[in-house]
Design a protein around this motif. Structure first.
Motif, PDB file in Angstrom:
ATOM      1  N   HIS A 170      -5.190   7.698  -2.667  1.00 20.96           N
ATOM      2  CA  HIS A 170      -4.625   7.993  -3.982  1.00 20.96           C
ATOM      3  C   HIS A 170      -5.153   9.352  -4.426  1.00 20.96           C
ATOM      4  CE1 HIS A 170      -8.258   5.389  -5.033  1.00 20.96           C
ATOM      5  NE2 HIS A 170      -8.595   6.598  -5.424  1.00 20.96           N
ATOM      6  N   ILE A 171      -4.590   9.835  -5.527  1.00 24.40           N
ATOM      7  CA  ILE A 171      -4.940  11.186  -5.988  1.00 24.40           C
ATOM      8  C   ILE A 171      -6.260  11.160  -6.744  1.00 24.40           C
ATOM      9  CG2 ILE A 171      -3.405  10.810  -7.980  1.00 24.40           C
ATOM     10  CD1 ILE A 171      -3.950  14.268  -6.571  1.00 24.40           C
ATOM     11  N   SER A 172      -7.196  12.043  -6.346  1.00 20.96           N
ATOM     12  CA  SER A 172      -8.452  12.170  -7.080  1.00 20.96           C
ATOM     13  C   SER A 172      -8.711  13.648  -7.336  1.00 20.96           C
ATOM     14  CB  SER A 172      -9.592  11.520  -6.308  1.00 20.96           C
ATOM     15  OG  SER A 172      -9.943  12.278  -5.191  1.00 20.96           O
ATOM     16  N   GLY A 173      -9.943  14.021  -7.559  1.00 20.56           N
ATOM     17  CA  GLY A 173     -10.252  15.406  -7.904  1.00 20.56           C
ATOM     18  C   GLY A 173      -9.904  15.690  -9.356  1.00 20.56           C
ATOM     19  N   ALA A 174      -9.945  16.965  -9.717  1.00 21.77           N
ATOM     20  CA  ALA A 174      -9.718  17.350 -11.112  1.00 21.77           C
ATOM     21  C   ALA A 174      -8.336  16.917 -11.578  1.00 21.77           C
ATOM     22  CB  ALA A 174      -9.884  18.862 -11.260  1.00 21.77           C
ATOM     23  N   LEU A 175      -7.333  17.065 -10.706  1.00 24.72           N
ATOM     24  CA  LEU A 175      -5.978  16.669 -11.094  1.00 24.72           C
ATOM     25  C   LEU A 175      -5.886  15.152 -11.306  1.00 24.72           C
ATOM     26  CD1 LEU A 175      -3.029  17.371 -11.594  1.00 24.72           C
ATOM     27  CD2 LEU A 175      -2.636  17.236  -9.132  1.00 24.72           C
ATOM     28  N   GLY A 176      -6.496  14.398 -10.391  1.00 24.17           N
ATOM     29  CA  GLY A 176      -6.494  12.949 -10.540  1.00 24.17           C
ATOM     30  C   GLY A 176      -7.134  12.522 -11.847  1.00 24.17           C
ATOM     31  N   LEU A 191      -9.631   7.546  -0.497  1.00 26.11           N
ATOM     32  CA  LEU A 191      -9.156   6.309   0.121  1.00 26.11           C
ATOM     33  C   LEU A 191      -9.342   5.129  -0.830  1.00 26.11           C
ATOM     34  CD1 LEU A 191      -7.945   5.129   2.704  1.00 26.11           C
ATOM     35  CD2 LEU A 191     -10.272   4.526   3.390  1.00 26.11           C
ATOM     36  N   ASP A 192      -8.257   4.424  -1.073  1.00 28.04           N
ATOM     37  CA  ASP A 192      -8.274   3.268  -1.966  1.00 28.04           C
ATOM     38  C   ASP A 192      -8.752   2.048  -1.189  1.00 28.04           C
ATOM     39  OD1 ASP A 192      -6.502   2.524  -4.749  1.00 28.04           O
ATOM     40  OD2 ASP A 192      -7.148   0.892  -3.451  1.00 28.04           O
ATOM     41  N   TRP A 193      -9.833   1.416  -1.650  1.00 28.64           N
ATOM     42  CA  TRP A 193     -10.406   0.353  -0.817  1.00 28.64           C
ATOM     43  C   TRP A 193      -9.648  -0.955  -0.918  1.00 28.64           C
ATOM     44  CZ3 TRP A 193     -12.034  -3.886  -3.455  1.00 28.64           C
ATOM     45  CH2 TRP A 193     -12.495  -3.724  -4.755  1.00 28.64           C
ATOM     46  N   SER A 194      -8.777  -1.099  -1.894  1.00 28.66           N
ATOM     47  CA  SER A 194      -7.993  -2.338  -1.910  1.00 28.66           C
ATOM     48  C   SER A 194      -6.635  -2.125  -1.242  1.00 28.66           C
ATOM     49  CB  SER A 194      -7.827  -2.870  -3.334  1.00 28.66           C
ATOM     50  OG  SER A 194      -7.221  -1.919  -4.184  1.00 28.66           O
ATOM     51  N   GLU A 195      -6.043  -0.966  -1.474  1.00 30.17           N
ATOM     52  CA  GLU A 195      -4.730  -0.701  -0.878  1.00 30.17           C
ATOM     53  C   GLU A 195      -4.850  -0.076   0.514  1.00 30.17           C
ATOM     54  OE1 GLU A 195      -1.669  -1.501  -2.430  1.00 30.17           O
ATOM     55  OE2 GLU A 195      -3.058  -2.616  -3.681  1.00 30.17           O
ATOM     56  N   PHE A 220      -5.221  -4.550  -9.193  1.00 24.64           N
ATOM     57  CA  PHE A 220      -4.005  -4.010  -9.781  1.00 24.64           C
ATOM     58  C   PHE A 220      -4.246  -2.604 -10.323  1.00 24.64           C
ATOM     59  CE2 PHE A 220      -1.271  -3.543 -13.609  1.00 24.64           C
ATOM     60  CZ  PHE A 220      -0.062  -3.429 -12.933  1.00 24.64           C
ATOM     61  N   CYS A 221      -5.276  -2.447 -11.134  1.00 22.28           N
ATOM     62  CA  CYS A 221      -5.566  -1.120 -11.675  1.00 22.28           C
ATOM     63  C   CYS A 221      -7.029  -1.024 -12.085  1.00 22.28           C
ATOM     64  CB  CYS A 221      -4.671  -0.808 -12.865  1.00 22.28           C
ATOM     65  SG  CYS A 221      -4.778   0.922 -13.389  1.00 22.28           S
ATOM     66  N   ARG A 222      -7.674   0.039 -11.645  1.00 23.28           N
ATOM     67  CA  ARG A 222      -9.071   0.269 -12.008  1.00 23.28           C
ATOM     68  C   ARG A 222      -9.332   1.765 -11.979  1.00 23.28           C
ATOM     69  NH1 ARG A 222      -8.764  -1.208  -6.793  1.00 23.28           N
ATOM     70  NH2 ARG A 222      -9.514   0.314  -5.283  1.00 23.28           N
ATOM     71  N   THR A 223     -10.484   2.162 -12.522  1.00 25.19           N
ATOM     72  CA  THR A 223     -10.896   3.539 -12.334  1.00 25.19           C
ATOM     73  C   THR A 223     -11.750   3.624 -11.082  1.00 25.19           C
ATOM     74  OG1 THR A 223     -12.716   3.067 -13.837  1.00 25.19           O
ATOM     75  CG2 THR A 223     -10.845   4.295 -14.739  1.00 25.19           C
ATOM     76  N   VAL A 229      -1.666   0.624  -9.245  1.00 23.54           N
ATOM     77  CA  VAL A 229      -1.116   1.635 -10.148  1.00 23.54           C
ATOM     78  C   VAL A 229      -1.436   3.036  -9.629  1.00 23.54           C
ATOM     79  CG1 VAL A 229      -1.236   2.582 -12.471  1.00 23.54           C
ATOM     80  CG2 VAL A 229      -1.166   0.119 -12.139  1.00 23.54           C
ATOM     81  N   GLY A 230      -2.683   3.244  -9.200  1.00 16.85           N
ATOM     82  CA  GLY A 230      -3.052   4.548  -8.662  1.00 16.85           C
ATOM     83  C   GLY A 230      -2.191   4.920  -7.473  1.00 16.85           C
ATOM     84  N   ILE A 231      -1.947   3.948  -6.621  1.00 14.91           N
ATOM     85  CA  ILE A 231      -1.119   4.182  -5.442  1.00 14.91           C
ATOM     86  C   ILE A 231       0.321   4.448  -5.841  1.00 14.91           C
ATOM     87  CG2 ILE A 231      -0.141   3.054  -3.406  1.00 14.91           C
ATOM     88  CD1 ILE A 231      -2.889   3.981  -2.859  1.00 14.91           C
ATOM     89  N   ALA A 232       0.824   3.700  -6.840  1.00 11.65           N
ATOM     90  CA  ALA A 232       2.206   3.885  -7.284  1.00 11.65           C
ATOM     91  C   ALA A 232       2.414   5.294  -7.819  1.00 11.65           C
ATOM     92  CB  ALA A 232       2.557   2.850  -8.353  1.00 11.65           C
ATOM     93  N   VAL A 233       1.475   5.755  -8.627  1.00 11.98           N
ATOM     94  CA  VAL A 233       1.555   7.114  -9.167  1.00 11.98           C
ATOM     95  C   VAL A 233       1.554   8.138  -8.033  1.00 11.98           C
ATOM     96  CG1 VAL A 233       0.262   8.849 -10.464  1.00 11.98           C
ATOM     97  CG2 VAL A 233       0.558   6.560 -11.410  1.00 11.98           C
ATOM     98  N   THR A 234       0.610   7.979  -7.131  1.00 12.67           N
ATOM     99  CA  THR A 234       0.480   8.924  -6.027  1.00 12.67           C
ATOM    100  C   THR A 234       1.735   8.936  -5.158  1.00 12.67           C
ATOM    101  OG1 THR A 234      -1.899   8.496  -5.992  1.00 12.67           O
ATOM    102  CG2 THR A 234      -0.962   9.591  -4.075  1.00 12.67           C
TER     103      THR A 234
END
Lengths: 232, 232
Positions: B186-192, B178-182, B111-114, B123-128
């Motif tokens: 998803h968004i990463s890097g400094a902005l993520g 790349l999100d390994w569950s979804e 559901f949600c992790r770092t 959640v990460g995918i929903a935001v993205t």
DNA sequence: TCAATGGTTCGGCAGAGGCCGAACCATTAG
DNA sequence: CTAATGGTTCGGCCTCTGCCGAACCATTGA
């Protein structure tokens, strides 16, 4: 947590020098016999047999019997990509003191190699760049490409087996694959494999034995110029 | 070939259960003390110390001394991504008989992790997805995103520290991960990372101890609806 | 200065696993 | 059928390395 154990198990499978040597050979995307793999790893057939069955058990490899021989290949392109990502990590392991990364020491491999079943290295990047710059290939989503109509014509003219590539319906058609030496994406998936096949069939490139290294022939170098407008 | 040895060495480092447990904890992107890591791995401090120095030597971890304590963290996001790719492989290792992949068994983690230092999972995918659907984020190149002008306004309104994110000049600003569950980016890097920080600072999400799992608070759930137009 | 705490180094133990020789099974060729 | 070839299984050896107890070093606080 179950994922922790799974992580260490799959990493440990790749963490033995003999098994890593076999996996490295299998990164050419082809199937190899058990004795072939044993020879490459520098171990006896019976030792190799143990390693191979463990890797099949761990879903890294798939086995296929054919007559007296038994052929092993990577179980999926996911396995290939995981290995590539580890190699990318190993390549950047260089200390600030000796800045030369590992792959730099094998210029041939850096120039052209197979990545599972498609072309990678400078040649793979040159082909991919040419296709995108001519508008034959367009990014589609984060990890795929779209082959445009002019791109289809181009491929047909080149002799790429598009129907065959489309037939593998379960497979991604045109995928972006991160090149660990060039650090940019090259074309993979069914289309990438079909393009690589064309290079081999038309004598533009030759696989070197027991290696992922690919030699670009003279006619291949000319073809890159005339068909792709690229020089390497 | 040198790359083969490098491959087996880096894989072997990850292939020990105790080391894998430590790496798994460090996947939260934060630095942890040696004793903390020892406790997580279920081994004594002296054994952990050996593991940790080997992983620093192998360029998987970076160490930083602070007073009496010594903090360890992943050496780079490349390491995090290599681990993710191995986890993805481990997740698909399920036999045809028991089709449930490993991560499915931990719905909270899914559901949600770092993921290193940014949000992943549903959640990460929903935001993205929300950011891209509102035109705040546009794909740029194969592995990056471009933050549009409306996107900048949106982030400022949200309280995301954009100047801080831009300051880390050596780092990718908005990266696709790349999100390994979804199985989607998803968004990463400094902005993520800055977005994830905003979630934690505003009390929208909380890290769970000793785990990558993140709990979405009630206000976080409401914020997802009001700010992002998303329900999870 | 002296204890307390966090971390590392050293030495020795014990188990895991990689390796090969030998024997065995399966397929093909003669 | 017999021989040859490719592959696997079994048993035992041996090294590698993960593990801990004990001792030691470094920093902090009293």
């Amino acid at each position: 947590m179950i994922t922790v154990n799974a992580l260490s198990e799959v990493a440990a499978l790749m963490g033995d020098p003999a098994r890593a040597a076999m996996l490295s050979l299998l990164m050419d995307g082809r199937a190899h016999t058990a004795s072939d793999l044993a020879l490459t790893a520098g171990i006896t057939a019976q030792t190799a047999s143990g390693h191979l069955s463990r890797m099949v058990e761990g879903n890294l490899l798939a086995a296929r019997a054919q007559g007296r021989n038994r052929f092993y290949r990577l179980a999926s392109s996911d396995v290939a990509h995981a290995i590539e990502s580890l190699m990318a990590l190993a390549g950047t392991r260089a200390t600030p003191a000796s800045r030369t990364a590992a792959w730099r020491r094998d210029p041939d491999l850096r120039f052209c190699r197979t990545c599972y079943d498609h072309l990678a290295g400078q040649v793979g990047i040159a082909v991919t760049d040419s296709l995108t710059q001519h508008g034959y290939l367009e990014p589609k989503g984060p990890r795929d490409w779209k082959l445009t109509e002019p791109g289809e014509l181009f491929c047909e003219r080149l002799g790429v087996d598009l129907p065959g590539a489309r037939q593998a319906s379960s497979r991604h058609f045109a995928r972006q694959c991160l090149d660990w030496s060039e650090r940019r994406p090259h074309i993979s998936g069914a289309l990438g494999a079909a393009i690589a096949d064309t290079f081999f069939k038309r004598g533009w490139a030759e696989r070197l034995r027991r290696s992922r290294t690919v030699r670009l022939t003279d006619s291949g170098r000319r073809a890159l110029g005339s068909h792709f407008g690229a020089t390497v």
